[in-house]
Design a protein around this motif. Structure first.
Motif, PDB file in Angstrom:
ATOM      1  N   LEU A  49       0.824  -1.207   0.000  1.00 52.42           N
ATOM      2  CA  LEU A  49       0.000   0.000   0.000  1.00 52.42           C
ATOM      3  C   LEU A  49       0.861   1.261   0.000  1.00 52.42           C
ATOM      4  O   LEU A  49       0.566   2.225  -0.712  1.00 52.42           O
ATOM      5  N   THR A  50       1.922   1.259   0.778  1.00 52.67           N
ATOM      6  CA  THR A  50       2.814   2.418   0.826  1.00 52.67           C
ATOM      7  C   THR A  50       3.449   2.662  -0.536  1.00 52.67           C
ATOM      8  O   THR A  50       3.521   3.806  -1.004  1.00 52.67           O
ATOM      9  N   MET A  51       3.906   1.619  -1.186  1.00 53.46           N
ATOM     10  CA  MET A  51       4.520   1.751  -2.508  1.00 53.46           C
ATOM     11  C   MET A  51       3.517   2.330  -3.508  1.00 53.46           C
ATOM     12  O   MET A  51       3.861   3.240  -4.274  1.00 53.46           O
ATOM     13  N   LEU A  71       2.940   6.061  -2.845  1.00 52.32           N
ATOM     14  CA  LEU A  71       4.072   6.870  -3.296  1.00 52.32           C
ATOM     15  C   LEU A  71       4.103   6.984  -4.812  1.00 52.32           C
ATOM     16  O   LEU A  71       4.373   8.060  -5.358  1.00 52.32           O
ATOM     17  N   ILE A  72       3.828   5.903  -5.513  1.00 53.83           N
ATOM     18  CA  ILE A  72       3.815   5.947  -6.979  1.00 53.83           C
ATOM     19  C   ILE A  72       2.709   6.873  -7.470  1.00 53.83           C
ATOM     20  O   ILE A  72       2.906   7.671  -8.395  1.00 53.83           O
ATOM     21  N   TYR A  73       1.546   6.816  -6.821  1.00 54.79           N
ATOM     22  CA  TYR A  73       0.428   7.667  -7.241  1.00 54.79           C
ATOM     23  C   TYR A  73       0.787   9.140  -7.099  1.00 54.79           C
ATOM     24  O   TYR A  73       0.605   9.931  -8.023  1.00 54.79           O
ATOM     25  N   ASN A  77       2.813  14.895 -13.462  1.00 54.56           N
ATOM     26  CA  ASN A  77       1.773  15.364 -14.370  1.00 54.56           C
ATOM     27  C   ASN A  77       1.500  16.845 -14.181  1.00 54.56           C
ATOM     28  O   ASN A  77       1.264  17.566 -15.145  1.00 54.56           O
ATOM     29  N   ILE A  78       1.542  17.308 -12.936  1.00 57.32           N
ATOM     30  CA  ILE A  78       1.339  18.729 -12.674  1.00 57.32           C
ATOM     31  C   ILE A  78       2.470  19.534 -13.297  1.00 57.32           C
ATOM     32  O   ILE A  78       2.248  20.566 -13.931  1.00 57.32           O
ATOM     33  N   ASN A  79       3.717  19.063 -13.142  1.00 56.52           N
ATOM     34  CA  ASN A  79       4.840  19.758 -13.752  1.00 56.52           C
ATOM     35  C   ASN A  79       4.711  19.774 -15.261  1.00 56.52           C
ATOM     36  O   ASN A  79       5.041  20.767 -15.912  1.00 56.52           O
ATOM     37  N   GLN A  80       4.252  18.684 -15.841  1.00 57.19           N
ATOM     38  CA  GLN A  80       4.095  18.614 -17.295  1.00 57.19           C
ATOM     39  C   GLN A  80       3.035  19.599 -17.760  1.00 57.19           C
ATOM     40  O   GLN A  80       3.220  20.280 -18.768  1.00 57.19           O
ATOM     41  N   THR A  81       1.928  19.715 -17.027  1.00 58.59           N
ATOM     42  CA  THR A  81       0.880  20.645 -17.435  1.00 58.59           C
ATOM     43  C   THR A  81       1.369  22.082 -17.279  1.00 58.59           C
ATOM     44  O   THR A  81       1.022  22.939 -18.087  1.00 58.59           O
ATOM     45  N   ASN A  82       2.171  22.364 -16.258  1.00 60.90           N
ATOM     46  CA  ASN A  82       2.716  23.712 -16.116  1.00 60.90           C
ATOM     47  C   ASN A  82       3.623  24.055 -17.289  1.00 60.90           C
ATOM     48  O   ASN A  82       3.590  25.177 -17.799  1.00 60.90           O
ATOM     49  N   LYS A  83       4.437  23.098 -17.734  1.00 66.90           N
ATOM     50  CA  LYS A  83       5.295  23.335 -18.897  1.00 66.90           C
ATOM     51  C   LYS A  83       4.443  23.581 -20.138  1.00 66.90           C
ATOM     52  O   LYS A  83       4.747  24.469 -20.939  1.00 66.90           O
TER      53      LYS A  83
END
Length: 56
Positions: A21-23, A26-28, A35-41
């Motif tokens: 569950l922890t893994m 973290l992946i999510y 994805n947020i960084n990609q949309t900002n770019k």
């Protein structure tokens, strides 16, 4: 009286579930951050591309 699994089996199983569950959590959140960084770019690229050089 029913048979019971040894305590270390239960601890091993619980540790597996906890680590799994922890893994996944973290992946999510890591993917969400990327994805947020990609949309900002993409937004920055769109803002820069608003200047239109019309050639008539």
């Amino acid at each position: 009286m029913p048979q019971m699994a040894p305590l270390w089996w239960e601890i091993l199983f619980l540790m597996f579930i906890f680590s799994y569950l922890t893994m996944n959590i973290l992946i999510y959140f890591n993917n969400k951050k990327e994805n947020i960084n990609q949309t900002n770019k993409n937004m920055n690229n769109m803002k820069n591309n608003k200047i239109m050089n019309w050639k008539w």
